[in-house]
Design a protein around this motif. Sequence first.
Motif, PDB file in Angstrom:
ATOM      1  N   VAL A   1       0.834  -1.516  -0.229  1.00 26.50           N
ATOM      2  CA  VAL A   1       0.273   0.117   0.682  1.00 26.50           C
ATOM      3  C   VAL A   1       0.887   1.567   0.198  1.00 26.50           C
ATOM      4  N   VAL A   2       1.863   0.976   0.967  1.00 25.70           N
ATOM      5  CA  VAL A   2       2.693   2.103   1.222  1.00 25.70           C
ATOM      6  C   VAL A   2       3.684   2.865  -0.464  1.00 25.70           C
ATOM      7  N   LEU A   3       3.985   1.687  -1.313  1.00 25.50           N
ATOM      8  CA  LEU A   3       4.694   1.575  -2.205  1.00 25.50           C
ATOM      9  C   LEU A   3       3.138   2.224  -3.762  1.00 25.50           C
ATOM     10  N   LEU A   4       2.716   2.177  -3.296  1.00 23.96           N
ATOM     11  CA  LEU A   4       1.117   2.736  -4.505  1.00 23.96           C
ATOM     12  C   LEU A   4       0.729   3.111  -4.439  1.00 23.96           C
TER      13      LEU A   4
ATOM     14  N   ALA B   1      -9.694   2.435  -0.968  1.00 22.47           N
ATOM     15  CA  ALA B   1      -9.825   4.161  -1.221  1.00 22.47           C
ATOM     16  C   ALA B   1      -8.289   4.249   0.169  1.00 22.47           C
ATOM     17  N   MET B   2      -7.560   3.102   0.214  1.00 18.76           N
ATOM     18  CA  MET B   2      -6.630   3.217   0.746  1.00 18.76           C
ATOM     19  C   MET B   2      -5.594   3.639   0.346  1.00 18.76           C
TER      20      MET B   2
ATOM     21  N   ASN C   1      -8.047  10.187  -6.573  1.00 16.43           N
ATOM     22  CA  ASN C   1      -8.955  10.183  -6.487  1.00 16.43           C
ATOM     23  C   ASN C   1      -9.213  11.911  -6.901  1.00 16.43           C
ATOM     24  N   GLN C   2      -8.985  12.582  -5.557  1.00 14.47           N
ATOM     25  CA  GLN C   2      -8.908  14.082  -5.560  1.00 14.47           C
ATOM     26  C   GLN C   2      -8.966  14.681  -6.489  1.00 14.47           C
TER      27      GLN C   2
END
Length: 1493
Positions: free
Chosen positions: A340-343, A410-411, A417-418
Amino acid sequence: MSDDDDESVCSVVEDVRVKFVEETVCALLRLSRQTWEKSAADEEFQTLLKDFFEKEFVIFFTAIKGCLVALKQVPPVAQDKKIYLLKKRFEPVSSENYRELVLSGLLSPSPLLQLAGTVEQVCAPLLSNNKNHQMWPNLTSEDIIRHVENMCSKTSVLRGQVLGESVLPLPTATDWIENLHDSVEMYNNYDRVLAHTIETQVIIWASLIQKILKENSSDLLMTGCNPGPTVELKFWASRMSNIQNIYHQLQSPIVQKMAKMLEMMDSSYHPTIKTLVGNVFEALQEAEDINLHLQPLHAHVSQLKKKGFSHWETLLPALFHILFLIWANCKSYQRPARIVVLLQELCNMLIEEASTYLSDDLLLREDPVESLQMVKRVIQVFRCFRGCYQTQRERLVNHVKHAPWDFPSAMIFARFNQFHNRMLQLEGLFEIMLEFQRMEKLEFGGLQGKLYSERVAQLYKEFTNHCQMMKHSENSPFDLNSQDFENEYKAFKEWIVDFERHLASLLCLAFKDCSGLESASKLLTIVGPFLERRQIRLIFSPSLHLLQQYFRDELEKCKFLFKSQIYQRERGLIKNTAHTSGALKWAKMIRQRIEIPWKKLRILFDMLAGSVEMAKDHKMYMEMLSLLEQYEHDVYTDWCNGLEQSCLINLNQPLISRNATSGLVSVNFNPKLAEVLKDVKYIQSLSKGQIPAAAITVFEKRDMFTKYVSSLQLLVQWYNKLKMTVLAVELPLIRAELDSIDLQLMRAETDFTWQDLDCGSFISTTKDLVQDLAGRVCKAKDNCEAIQSLMKEWRKQAMFCRKDNKRGSLIQLEDRGDRVNKKYNAIMKDGAAVHKLVQENMVLFHADPASEMWQSYLEYVDEMVVEGLYSYISSSLQFFVDNMESRSNQAPLFEAQLMLNGSRVVFHPSLERDAGDGLYELIEGLVRDIYKTSVNVKRVADHLCMESYQDVMDDMQDLLDLRQEIMERVENVLRKAVIYQGKFDCYTHLWKDDSAEFLSLFLLYGRPLTDEETEAHGADVLPESPPTIDNFKKQIDCFEDLYIEISKLEDFRVFDGWFRVDIKFFKVSLLNSVMKWSWLFKEHLLTYVTQSLDELQMFIRDTVEGLNHPVSKGNHCGLVEVMSHLLAVRDRLTATDKMFEPLKDTIVLLERYGVAIPEQVYSQMEELPEKWCAAKKLTIKVRHEVAPMQNAEVMVLRRRCMAFEVKQTEFREMFRATAPFGYIAVYPYISLEKSEKAIRDMEKEVAELQKATNLFDVIIPDYRDIKLCRREITILKELWDIVIFVQNSVKNWTMTKWREINVEQMDAELRGFAKDIRKLDKEARVWDVYSGLDLYVKNLLTSLRAVSYLQNLAIRERHWMQLTGTTQMNITVTDTTTLEDLLALQLHLFEDEVRNIVDKAVKEVAIEKVVTEISERWASMELSYEDHYHTSVPLLKCDEELIETLEDHQVQLQSVFQSKHVNHFLIQVLARGPLFSRGAYITHDNNILFNPT
């Protein structure tokens, strides 16, 4: 650089201390000598070196970009090499101690590393050495050792942090060597302090290692930062290196000994250290595994940044495939938190690159199309990124062996998305801008069109204002931490809804004002794109019913047109078309008129889903189409009837018809046949049924008819043009050929018809004949037009023009010679071209050069050339006339510069008539150049016996009038300019007066002198009055006012509108002269101030220095020196006390005029008053100290004065005896020189005595005898100078021959000598030398008067004999007799006798003249005779003239006889007297005989 700067640099460079610094710095920094010399020349560099040598303790040097820089403080941290120079002791560096006192060294690029090295290698060994603790208490020694170990530990940790490594603090190695030399002994001698130290170290290690192991790559994200994947890669590479370093430290021998010792001590921290080592090993394996699998990602990320954002769409699938492989193969990375951190970091990189790609000025760009494309590109890449992620996620779901990405999206994509939503907002914003950008060119027609257009423009302006507000908003769309942009976008969308309502309402109003279907259709075509907006479409939809009504009305109009035109088939309905094809075309147009609106109407109703109401309209539309089809069928049927007979009749007509009146011809092709051809062609294009055979036959021959008609039309056109344009001089040259062509055309008028098959060759042959003749005549006419165009080209450009052809410029004469030669060459070339064209025309007309017809033609062309030359010369002269008119808006044509040349004001060019290079000769030469143009063209009509056109041009009165008018205007303007020059005579004193003499007179009298006063100054009559500061101010203000006055003078003066006088150079010269005069007085004041202050400063310094020397008793020289200083102070006491205020006023005055005052003057004005007061006080003090010695010296001086008084009296008696006061003195100058030397010695002795008495305030006698001797010797010298000069002058005169003596000149010079003598002092008149000279001059004047008498031409030999008898001296006067011989007669003693002799000689000359004239008159007199009127006896004839002459001569002889000077002529007078008496008697008797009455 000045000389002083050069000397200072040389002195610095030659200093041995500087050379030592140079050698040290260049050696350590490896610099060249040129770099050092370049830096050493800088003044700041020299100052830093000087400060270091004298007062600073340390100095630093560094090399930055090849330049050496010196600093007082430690330079900032940088990679540049730095050195320092340090003093061992705080004392100045001299040329003797510089090598022993100064130390040098290098500074490390990293001060922290240098600090660590210094502590470990220098401080720790020194402070830890027990030999250095011998004099210390044990407690102090232990405390110092403990602090040293603590300091070493901290510095080692600090060095590791600088190098990016974690360093475990260790005790010093010496403790272990001493304490662990034997483990058994160590165990037996258990030291609790040592155990505590080791356990403390273990605790510190555990804390440090746990902190490092807990570090996570997500820490930076948790702080609110947005790092990219590069941070993740660097984190794991750094973590691997750091943990590996820690592991190696834990495996070191020292740590192993510490662990062994804890084990032997059975310490509770032994398991801790084992666990610590295990955790580090596990973390190291994990970091190595992750770093290894992340390496492919590093290369791909670099490729993404290198390729650029526009190529990301092709690279993203490969990126996510690498992520899939990392997740699948790296067990340590198969954790959702890490992926998740890498993405997230990949999303951050995507957002950052997208922001860079779009740039901050995205909204400010002029072209929204480009911006929209870029935004769409970003959205496409974002969608691709999301799609690639989704693909890999589904792939992992279907892959059984690997864990899926089951964490919430969403994580990862919250920030993604913003940003994506922001891009969608930007896309909508740009689309709105582009859609409504069409409004800028939207305009409406009709009665209300202007109002609607203005309203649309106002709406568009509001729209652009809102768009500009969005573009220039301070809220960036890329700032995801702020919602301000989204709020502005929402407000803009709400305003757009309201804007669309206004626009839709306006479109409805415009649609309602449409006059019919055509205007409504055009409006729909224009506003169609706006109807795609939902809000506008809903509001506009009710207006479409009006469009239906317009369509029905249009159908009714078309039906009415059809009915009104159905009965007019005989008339063509459309211009330029045949009857049948025109009718069919009309029907087609009616059809298109209703078909096109019907298609648009159907499309709009389909858009609004309202096609139910279209059924009735469709029925009317189909009925109209059926009527048009029936009309087209009827027209075609009528055309087919009677077509064959019409074609046969028209084909039997002749080819050409001729007009009997004008003789012109025309093509006889019937228009009906042409109409049939057009109808057939149009009907074939419509595919309307079967065309009749006759029409088809004619149509099949259309190419032949077209060829014949076109050839005949060309033939007719050429022939008619030839007939109408041929000139009277050309017609005789082509008459024979024209007759042959008329014979050919006669056949086409009678024999050939359109059905003849062999008329093609006839048409071609005749066409060639006409074309050949018409072409040659046309070519000849073109040649004549070419000649005329050459003449027109001459007229277009006059020989001379203004510079760059600008109206306000002067005439361009810089390239006069080149321009004239170029023009001559061009006209000569054109003349050759004219002759060439004439020869070509002779060939074209097939003319005989000797025929009268050709000569007439040549005269025609010759007149053309004459007219061209006349026009050119006239236009060139008219250029001068037009530009030399006296008009208000006339721009100057010529210019002369008024200059100051030495002491003369001159014009350049000169305005004098016969100057040779003046303005008059210049303009006359320009006119002459224009006239010479005609010489360059040879005569075309050479049979007229003239080689060129020069004589023709010279005889044209119009050109002569123009030439005369130009030169009269030149003469008029020259007179006015010369008068204008006299205006500046009032400034002649600025360049003629001598500034030095003017200043000297001003310094004497305080004001400028008039001419009368200047003459009086020459005679030393005016009293002197030195100027005050007000006088200087008044004089400087006078020149300043004069400067302003001259500055306001005009730069130019224009005469008669065309001649400009440029006085800028003269004005600048005047201003420079005024500034020189003004600066003359300012400089004098400035020099006076500086010299006065410098002189006073030097005086005070010398005085103080002289008065401070102690004077001992008996030191006469010292006493004299002190007294001289005291006297100098006393002499200038009053003047110096009063000098400061005037100097201040002078400085204020100079500052007012902007004169730069040296800083030294201000400092002197502040310091010198105080120094002067101090000097006065010192003077009073010293005067009291030397008073006793002064009194003793006064007594000595008084005795010397008394002795010199006696010596003076004796010298006076001796001077009167030896000086040359007598006129007969021998060698007077030798006596004068001896006497003057004696006087000079006495004066020198008096001066020395005077100087001594002045020093000691002793009153000295006047010594008048010495002054009297000096005065008398001066007068005596002047007197003897006159004596010698007079004697030498007279000596030169005596060599002159007596006839050549200029008595008047000598008399004038002698009177000048006498005047000079009288100017001498009155005391000299009692001297013998004065009396002798005066008598000598007077005698000489008298003798010269006598000589002037004797120079009379009346003097004869007898008179000289009488003179020698009077003077009792023998002299024989000849032409060689000189003045010396005459002066020997001592004529000054016999002035009256000489005057009497000369008067007598003059009277005798008068008598001699009378006697001689009477003798000559009667010697030439001739007498005549005549017969007596009674007896015819010959008698003497006496006329009135004879009688008058005889009587006149008798009277003259009588007067001579009575003169007292007649003695010499007495015999002659007595001899002629009786003769004249007898003659008078005879004439009297004759008169009685001839006149008895």
